[in-house]
Every structure is written in C-alpha cells, then in structure tokens.
Design an enzyme around this catalytic site. Structure first.
Site, short mmCIF file in Angstrom:
data_model
loop_
_atom_site.label_atom_id
_atom_site.label_comp_id
_atom_site.label_asym_id
_atom_site.label_seq_id
_atom_site.Cartn_x
_atom_site.Cartn_y
_atom_site.Cartn_z
N GLU A 1 -122.38 -20.94 -125.04
CA GLU A 1 -121.63 -21.93 -125.83
C GLU A 1 -122.48 -22.48 -126.98
OE1 GLU A 1 -118.39 -24.70 -124.32
OE2 GLU A 1 -120.09 -26.05 -124.41
N ARG B 1 -114.00 -30.38 -161.31
CA ARG B 1 -113.85 -31.82 -161.56
C ARG B 1 -114.76 -32.22 -162.73
NH1 ARG B 1 -110.61 -36.24 -161.18
NH2 ARG B 1 -111.82 -38.15 -160.82
N GLN C 1 -127.33 -33.21 -161.53
CA GLN C 1 -128.28 -32.71 -160.54
C GLN C 1 -128.04 -33.33 -159.15
OE1 GLN C 1 -132.60 -33.51 -160.83
NE2 GLN C 1 -132.73 -31.40 -161.57
#
Ligand SMILES: Cc1cc2nc3c(=O)[nH]c(=O)nc-3n(C[C@H](O)[C@H](O)[C@H](O)COP(=O)(O)OP(=O)(O)OC[C@H]3O[C@@H](n4cnc5c(N)ncnc54)[C@H](O)[C@@H]3O)c2cc1C
Length: 382
Positions: free
Chosen positions: A245, A271, A282
């Site tokens: 798992e 955007r 940055q």
C-alpha cells in the site's frame, strides 16, 4: 535497476489514462459534495482489470508485476480526478486483495480472489481501533478459541470501504501475552457473518467519494479456515499490506502530482496580470520548478520500492520512504496549485481545492508521516 518503460507499459499507461478520462471523471464534483460512493464506476474499473492488477489471470487478475502495477496506478491517479475512488480502489487492491493473493491458501484464493478482481466483492483491511491507531500493540480486539474455530470481539474504526465492503481482513489478538508480533492473527470475515455490524460512517475533509466507517464484531464466530496465514502471523500479513500500500498507493499519488503540475503550468501560461503571464513571475515559476523536482524524485522512489517488491527483497524501508516523501510532496504540490490559481483555486468548480482536501489524508492513512519517520530511523539503527 532499469526503469526504462517497455512498449507494453507504455500502452498500458495510455489505456488507463484514456479509460479514466472517458469513464471516471464525469459528475465527480457532485459525488464529492454528496459523499457518494459509485458502484457503477467501481464496476467499470473491474472491466479494465484495475481491481486485480498484479493477481494471476487464473483468479481473474491482470498478472502485472509490481513495477507495471505502479505505472498503471500512476496512470490512474493522473487520468482520474476522483481521488476518493482511486483511494478506495487502492485500499481494496493493496491492503485486501494483495495479502490474500500472497498469503491465502488455495481454498481462500478460489473463494475470494475472482470476486474481488471482477468487481462483485469489495475488500477492506481492518487494523485501526479507537484506542489503537499508530500503536498496534494497544489492540483490544480479541479472538478466542471456540469449538473448531474462533470467537471474535472488538471494534475497528476509520476503515476504508467500510460501508460498502463485502469481506474484511481483521486483526485480532489470539495471544495477548505475546502482543502484536506473534500474538495477533489476521482473519477473513464476510460482511454477512452474524455479529459483524456497521458503526458510524464518517464525514470527511477529503476523499469524500470513498466510504470510511467503524466496524463492530460482537461474538463473531468464524471457522479455522478464516485464518489468513498462520495463528500468530498477523504482523507479517500487515507488513505485506503496508509494503504494497505504501508503495503502490504512492504511485497513484505520483500520477496526481503530475496532473497538478500540468494544471499549474497551463494556468501560469494563460493567466495574465501586470501585462504578462503569471508564469513570468519568478515567485510562480520557482513553485512550478519545485513541483517538477518533487514529482520526479517521488516517481523514482516509488519505482525503486516497486522494483524491490518484484525482486522479493525487503521493501519496508523503501515503502516507508516512498510513503513519506510522496504524501508530503503531494500536499505541498496541491497547496502550490491552489496558490498559483489565486482566488479561483479556492473555488470548487476549478477542482483544485478538492485535490488539496484529498491530498491531506495521504499523510495520515497507512501510517502517519511521523510513524514513517520512526520506521526509517529504526532501519537506520536509531
Ligand atoms: C482516509 C483514511 C483512511 C483510512 N483507512 C484505514 C483502513 O482502511 N484500515 C485501517 O485499519 N485504518 C485506516 N485508517 C486509519 C489510519 O491508519 C490511522 O488514522 C493512522 O494509523 C493514525 O492513527 P490515529 O488516527 O489513531 O492517530 P494517533 O495514533 O492517535 O496519532 C495522533 C498523532 O500522534 C502522532 N504519533 C502517534 N504515535 C507517535 C509516535 N510513536 N511518534 C511520533 N508521533 C506519534 C501521529 O503521527 C499523529 O500525528 C485510515 C485513516 C484515514 C485518514
């Protein structure tokens, strides 16, 4: 270790991504809101072999090695935006199907694996108790000899697939003096067994399409044939479940991280603020660069751990490192994805806030981050 992807693995990845996008994502915002587990989607997944990826074909599995299973689950986590469904599938496959496949006798494999692989049975793995979370030594569930079998009493909690599952691997103390190692035993218990009942169904922050419940065992009588592995061998079944798992659920989260990275890159390109794309700032591009580094490191840890599972070497240290790094990187990636999306990242319809809510559980289930650090430190002799 050679992780170059074969043609077969490439087409498996393409197949799973295509399937997930076509079949699993529609309606997920509503299902998440309503906290609905989808039996229909579960059955679709059975059709592609997801429910039995590593299991032998004679039990209706797909017989993939662990590394290919990792790549296939990574593809699922990438293509499927329903994090709860992916989690439920992984809990079923890695903590219930795999331990039966690895430790079950022929009769148990014949009885359970075909149904667990073809979607007619849903599996659960029941270790956690109200007073025994990180500490399995505090386990209170008891199994006492009774005629030719055992009588089980106790409560398990926070159990994935709890309200929809058909069969559970349930840990109980058979020798309280010895404690968890040597004194606990894993039992296969069917949902319809008398005395096995469902307790509370929990409302959750994330993974809301996966059901999480309390299970009660009140004088549950099971035959000797319900023992998975050996009497006193519960801890080795648990180790198998956790090694698989922690590694392979991690693989599905690597896929999710890749999807979040791509979503963030798209947003950063499209955007515009202050007359330039936000990716030109940055502060944004460095977040994305860090997401990429974490993704690649997480993938390598996951593949290395899967490789060790394939080569029968002990994988517990690798599994703990994978679980810790992947889950914490996922949470960070999801937080950064929300931040990069600005106010819209906070809005449900952008499907980014759900990824963050789903991600947080990953540092808790299968052993918390603190417990993974303890395991790693123990392996280092500290
Ligand atoms: C979404 C989800 C699905 C789950 N599914 C399952 C399932 O299918 N089956 C199952 O059996 N369980 C399941 N669990 C339970 C899960 O395994 C436990 O929540 C987990 O092991 C932690 O136990 P706890 O919640 O009791 O926390 P606690 O053990 O009470 O821990 C509380 C805090 O103390 C810290 N802590 C505890 N001990 C130590 C220590 N020694 N050193 C440092 N810090 C420590 C923990 O890290 C944590 O931060 C699930 C949980 C979640 C959230």
């Amino acid at each position: 270790m050679d992780f170059s992807i074969t043609e077969q693995q490439k087409s498996l990845r393409a197949e799973i991504i295509h399937f997930a996008r076509q079949e699993l994502n529609e309606g997920v915002v509503a299902r998440d809101k309503e906290q609905v587990f989808s039996h229909a989607h579960w059955r679709h997944c059975a059709g592609t072999g997801i429910l039995g990826f590593p299991v032998d074909q004679c039990y209706r599995g797909r017989q993939l090695d662990a590394l290919s299973t990792a790549m296939a689950l990574e593809a699922l986590g990438y293509g499927c935006t329903d994090g709860g469904l992916v989690f439920s599938l992984c809990a079923h496959l890695l903590a219930c199907v795999v331990p039966i496949w690895k430790h079950g006798n022929d009769e148990q494999k014949q009885k359970y694996l075909p149904g667990l692989c073809d979607g007619s049975l849903i599996g659960m793995h029941a270790m956690t108790e109200p007073v025994a979370g990180s500490d399995p030594f505090a386990m209170a569930t008891r199994a006492e000899p009774e005629g030719n079998g055992w009588r089980i009493n106790g409560t398990k909690t926070l159990i994935s697939n709890g309200s929809v599952g058909d069969v559970a691997i349930v840990y109980a103390l058979t020798n309280p003096q010895k404690g968890f190692h040597g004194g606990s035993t894993a039992f296969l218990i069917d949902r319809n067994t008398q005395g096995f009942s469902l307790g509370e169904n929990f409302n959750k922050l994330g993974l809301r399409t996966s059901m999480l419940s309390e299970l009660h065992f009140d004088n549950v009588s099971v035959p000797e044939s319900a023992i998975l592995g050996t009497v006193g061998g519960g801890s080795s079944i648990f180790t198998t479940a956790m090694d698989w798992e922690r590694t392979l659920l991690g693989a599905s989260l690597v896929g999710t991280m890749e999807r979040l990275l791509e979503t963030s890159i798209q947003r950063a390109r499209k955007r515009f603020q202050f007359n330039q794309s936000i990716g030109k700032f940055q502060a944004i591009s460095h977040k994305i660069a860090d997401m990429k580094v974490q993704l690649e490191a997480a993938r390598l840890l996951t593949y290395q751990s899967a490789w060790r599972l394939d080569h029968h070497k002990s994988a517990s240290l690798d599994a703990a490192m994978t679980k810790l790094f992947v889950s914490e990187s996922l949470v960070k990636s999801a937080l950064d994805t929300v931040q990069i999306h600005g106010g819209y990242g906070y809005m449900t319809d952008y499907e980014v806030e759900r990824a963050l809510r789903d991600a947080i559980g990953s540092t808790l289930y299968s052993g918390t981050s603190e417990i993974q650090r303890n395991i790693i430190a123990q392996w280092l002799g500290i």
